[in-house]
Design a protein around this motif. Structure first.
Motif, PDB file in Angstrom:
ATOM      1  N   PHE A 158       0.832  -1.208   0.000  1.00 57.87           N
ATOM      2  CA  PHE A 158       0.000   0.000   0.000  1.00 57.87           C
ATOM      3  C   PHE A 158       0.869   1.262   0.000  1.00 57.87           C
ATOM      4  N   GLN A 159       1.922   1.252   0.810  1.00 54.29           N
ATOM      5  CA  GLN A 159       2.728   2.463   0.993  1.00 54.29           C
ATOM      6  C   GLN A 159       3.454   2.874  -0.285  1.00 54.29           C
ATOM      7  N   GLU A 160       4.003   1.920  -1.025  1.00 53.69           N
ATOM      8  CA  GLU A 160       4.719   2.270  -2.254  1.00 53.69           C
ATOM      9  C   GLU A 160       3.768   2.894  -3.277  1.00 53.69           C
ATOM     10  N   LEU A 161       2.545   2.390  -3.346  1.00 52.45           N
ATOM     11  CA  LEU A 161       1.575   2.970  -4.277  1.00 52.45           C
ATOM     12  C   LEU A 161       1.162   4.366  -3.805  1.00 52.45           C
ATOM     13  N   ALA A 162       0.953   4.516  -2.505  1.00 54.76           N
ATOM     14  CA  ALA A 162       0.609   5.831  -1.961  1.00 54.76           C
ATOM     15  C   ALA A 162       1.717   6.839  -2.240  1.00 54.76           C
ATOM     16  N   THR A 163       2.953   6.402  -2.104  1.00 53.53           N
ATOM     17  CA  THR A 163       4.087   7.285  -2.354  1.00 53.53           C
ATOM     18  C   THR A 163       4.160   7.672  -3.828  1.00 53.53           C
ATOM     19  N   ARG A 164       3.889   6.719  -4.697  1.00 54.60           N
ATOM     20  CA  ARG A 164       3.870   7.023  -6.134  1.00 54.60           C
ATOM     21  C   ARG A 164       2.867   8.128  -6.438  1.00 54.60           C
ATOM     22  N   ILE A 165       1.669   7.990  -5.896  1.00 55.53           N
ATOM     23  CA  ILE A 165       0.622   8.973  -6.162  1.00 55.53           C
ATOM     24  C   ILE A 165       0.992  10.329  -5.569  1.00 55.53           C
ATOM     25  N   SER A 166       1.551  10.314  -4.373  1.00 53.58           N
ATOM     26  CA  SER A 166       1.959  11.564  -3.734  1.00 53.58           C
ATOM     27  C   SER A 166       3.021  12.295  -4.555  1.00 53.58           C
ATOM     28  N   HIS A 167       4.011  11.561  -5.057  1.00 46.54           N
ATOM     29  CA  HIS A 167       5.054  12.185  -5.881  1.00 46.54           C
ATOM     30  C   HIS A 167       4.465  12.749  -7.173  1.00 46.54           C
ATOM     31  N   ARG A 168       3.646  11.969  -7.849  1.00 38.89           N
ATOM     32  CA  ARG A 168       3.088  12.438  -9.123  1.00 38.89           C
ATOM     33  C   ARG A 168       2.245  13.693  -8.922  1.00 38.89           C
ATOM     34  N   ASN A 169       1.384  13.683  -7.906  1.00 34.31           N
ATOM     35  CA  ASN A 169       0.509  14.823  -7.688  1.00 34.31           C
ATOM     36  C   ASN A 169       1.268  16.044  -7.170  1.00 34.31           C
ATOM     37  N   THR A 170       2.329  15.798  -6.429  1.00 31.75           N
ATOM     38  CA  THR A 170       3.175  16.906  -5.991  1.00 31.75           C
ATOM     39  C   THR A 170       3.824  17.570  -7.198  1.00 31.75           C
ATOM     40  N   GLY A 171       4.322  16.758  -8.119  1.00 34.95           N
ATOM     41  CA  GLY A 171       4.924  17.307  -9.327  1.00 34.95           C
ATOM     42  C   GLY A 171       3.953  18.195 -10.086  1.00 34.95           C
ATOM     43  N   ARG A 172       2.728  17.747 -10.209  1.00 36.04           N
ATOM     44  CA  ARG A 172       1.723  18.553 -10.915  1.00 36.04           C
ATOM     45  C   ARG A 172       1.429  19.845 -10.148  1.00 36.04           C
ATOM     46  N   ALA A 173       1.396  19.754  -8.820  1.00 36.49           N
ATOM     47  CA  ALA A 173       1.069  20.922  -7.998  1.00 36.49           C
ATOM     48  C   ALA A 173       2.118  22.020  -8.092  1.00 36.49           C
ATOM     49  N   THR A 174       3.342  21.665  -8.456  1.00 39.03           N
ATOM     50  CA  THR A 174       4.392  22.680  -8.556  1.00 39.03           C
ATOM     51  C   THR A 174       4.214  23.579  -9.770  1.00 39.03           C
ATOM     52  N   ALA A 175       3.492  23.105 -10.773  1.00 33.76           N
ATOM     53  CA  ALA A 175       3.336  23.834 -12.041  1.00 33.76           C
ATOM     54  C   ALA A 175       4.686  24.118 -12.688  1.00 33.76           C
ATOM     55  N   ASP A 176       5.672  23.305 -12.366  1.00 32.71           N
ATOM     56  CA  ASP A 176       7.006  23.422 -12.958  1.00 32.71           C
ATOM     57  C   ASP A 176       7.275  22.145 -13.752  1.00 32.71           C
ATOM     58  N   PRO A 177       7.364  22.227 -15.075  1.00 32.74           N
ATOM     59  CA  PRO A 177       7.580  21.025 -15.891  1.00 32.74           C
ATOM     60  C   PRO A 177       8.843  20.254 -15.504  1.00 32.74           C
ATOM     61  N   VAL A 178       9.875  20.959 -15.047  1.00 34.52           N
ATOM     62  CA  VAL A 178      11.110  20.281 -14.644  1.00 34.52           C
ATOM     63  C   VAL A 178      10.859  19.418 -13.417  1.00 34.52           C
ATOM     64  N   CYS A 179      10.208  19.994 -12.423  1.00 30.41           N
ATOM     65  CA  CYS A 179       9.911  19.239 -11.203  1.00 30.41           C
ATOM     66  C   CYS A 179       8.926  18.103 -11.480  1.00 30.41           C
ATOM     67  N   GLU A 180       7.962  18.368 -12.331  1.00 29.72           N
ATOM     68  CA  GLU A 180       6.981  17.331 -12.646  1.00 29.72           C
ATOM     69  C   GLU A 180       7.653  16.137 -13.331  1.00 29.72           C
ATOM     70  N   ALA A 181       8.590  16.405 -14.226  1.00 33.73           N
ATOM     71  CA  ALA A 181       9.309  15.315 -14.896  1.00 33.73           C
ATOM     72  C   ALA A 181      10.159  14.528 -13.903  1.00 33.73           C
ATOM     73  N   LEU A 182      10.805  15.227 -12.990  1.00 32.31           N
ATOM     74  CA  LEU A 182      11.614  14.560 -11.973  1.00 32.31           C
ATOM     75  C   LEU A 182      10.758  13.652 -11.101  1.00 32.31           C
ATOM     76  N   LEU A 183       9.652  14.170 -10.585  1.00 33.68           N
ATOM     77  CA  LEU A 183       8.828  13.377  -9.678  1.00 33.68           C
ATOM     78  C   LEU A 183       8.084  12.264 -10.415  1.00 33.68           C
ATOM     79  N   ALA A 184       7.816  12.443 -11.697  1.00 30.77           N
ATOM     80  CA  ALA A 184       7.241  11.344 -12.481  1.00 30.77           C
ATOM     81  C   ALA A 184       8.244  10.200 -12.589  1.00 30.77           C
ATOM     82  N   ARG A 185       9.522  10.541 -12.721  1.00 26.05           N
ATOM     83  CA  ARG A 185      10.571   9.527 -12.800  1.00 26.05           C
ATOM     84  C   ARG A 185      10.698   8.786 -11.462  1.00 26.05           C
TER      85      ARG A 185
END
Length: 309
Positions: A158-185
């Motif tokens: 459960f935790q690894e999936l929760a962390t994945r979602i948290s990283h992806r959504n955090t990247g989107r929340a930054t509105a910075d394409p560089v950060c979003e690409a990093l957190l997607a990775r």
């Protein structure tokens, strides 16, 4: 039905670990943290090198995006504690040991990359961040079931999936394409880790269905993210939830339900009496999560309406 010991479970699951390790190594993509950091944006800070002190105006990130990035990074920072925990539980030998070290090596990239991004872009106060890291890591981490293998496997599924979602959504929340690409990775790594652990517990459901069901029920009943020990975590997590980065609805519908569906928990056969009780507890927990998520969504909508008016 006699419960299998921790040693017996480790031995019985070793071939499954080996198979999933081979699968993981075949599909995991090599990547390099330095390639995701905009180094040309960096400049020297104040201190021994006599640079420029950090100020709030150095970053255009929203407060909540900054908060989520800090929580995500501090969570990754506790890797030494996580490694100690799984190395102690799973061992350092054979396929289990190979996985423990591989997982740790992959996770190590995450903190490196996120910290480099935050420092170079001056997204956060580096002094406050370092003090928070020292405080958080000095406390260390252990989960509520760190002596029980199936509970630990259920937790990380459960935790690894929760962390994945948290990283992806955090990247989107930054509105910075560089950060979003990093957190997607980073999130892509977390997803592969989730699949590995989820597959192991799926095998455990065939091997010891009652014990596996009990592990899942216990973990869901007191589930907390590994960053829960961060100073001010409750306040930070509320802000993160209000922003829709990670909230109860996402926890239920995007983390808990999909993993339970993969295990097909409500159709598992061969359960002992306690396993049946555990399954009923899981069903009740899902209902409780639904009610709690609906209440939170209603309060969030009312809050947004007040702010708009």
């Amino acid at each position: 039905m006699t419960a299998l010991s921790q040693t017996a479970l480790l031995l019985e699951l070793e071939p499954v670990v080996e198979k999933n390790l081979d699968r993981h190594l075949a599909i995991a993509k090599e990547w390099f943290p330095h390639e995701y950091v905009p180094w040309s944006e960096g400049r020297t800070f104040d201190g021994p090198l006599g640079g420029e002190a950090w100020s709030e105006g150095d970053s255009t990130l929203s407060d909540v995006a900054r908060t989520a990035l800090i929580v995500n990074l501090l969570t990754e920072d506790n890797l030494p504690s996580y490694h100690h925990q799984i190395a102690t539980l799973f061992g350092r030998d054979g396929a289990w040991g190979t996985w423990v070290h591989r997982w740790t090596a992959e996770e190590g990239r995450h903190g490196t990359a996120i910290r480099d991004y935050l420092t170079v872009t001056r997204a956060v106060d580096p002094v406050a961040l370092e003090r928070a890291r020292m405080t958080h890591m000095s406390t260390g981490y252990s989960n509520a079931h760190d002596q029980e293998m199936l509970h630990s496997l259920a937790y990380v599924s459960f935790q690894e999936l929760a962390t994945r979602i948290s990283h992806r959504n955090t990247g989107r929340a930054t509105a910075d394409p560089v950060c979003e690409a990093l957190l997607a990775r980073v999130a892509a790594d977390e997803n592969l880790h989730m699949v590995f652990y989820r597959n192991l517990l799926a095998a455990a459901f065939e091997l010891a269905p009652g014990q596996a069901m009990r592990a899942v029920a216990d973990v869901l009943a007191d589930f907390q993210m590994p960053g829960s020990g961060i100073d001010g975590f409750a306040r930070k997590s509320v802000a993160i939830a209000l922003a829709g980065i990670y909230d109860l609805r996402q926890h239920r519908d995007e983390v808990v339900v999909p993993v339970l569906r993969q295990w097909d928990v409500f159709n598992v056969t061969g359960l002992d009496a306690d396993g049946e009780v555990a399954r009923d507890q899981i069903a009740a927990h899902l209902d409780d999560l639904e009610r709690a998520a609906a209440r939170f969504e209603k309060r969030r909508a009312a809050r947004a309406a007040r702010q708009t008016s």
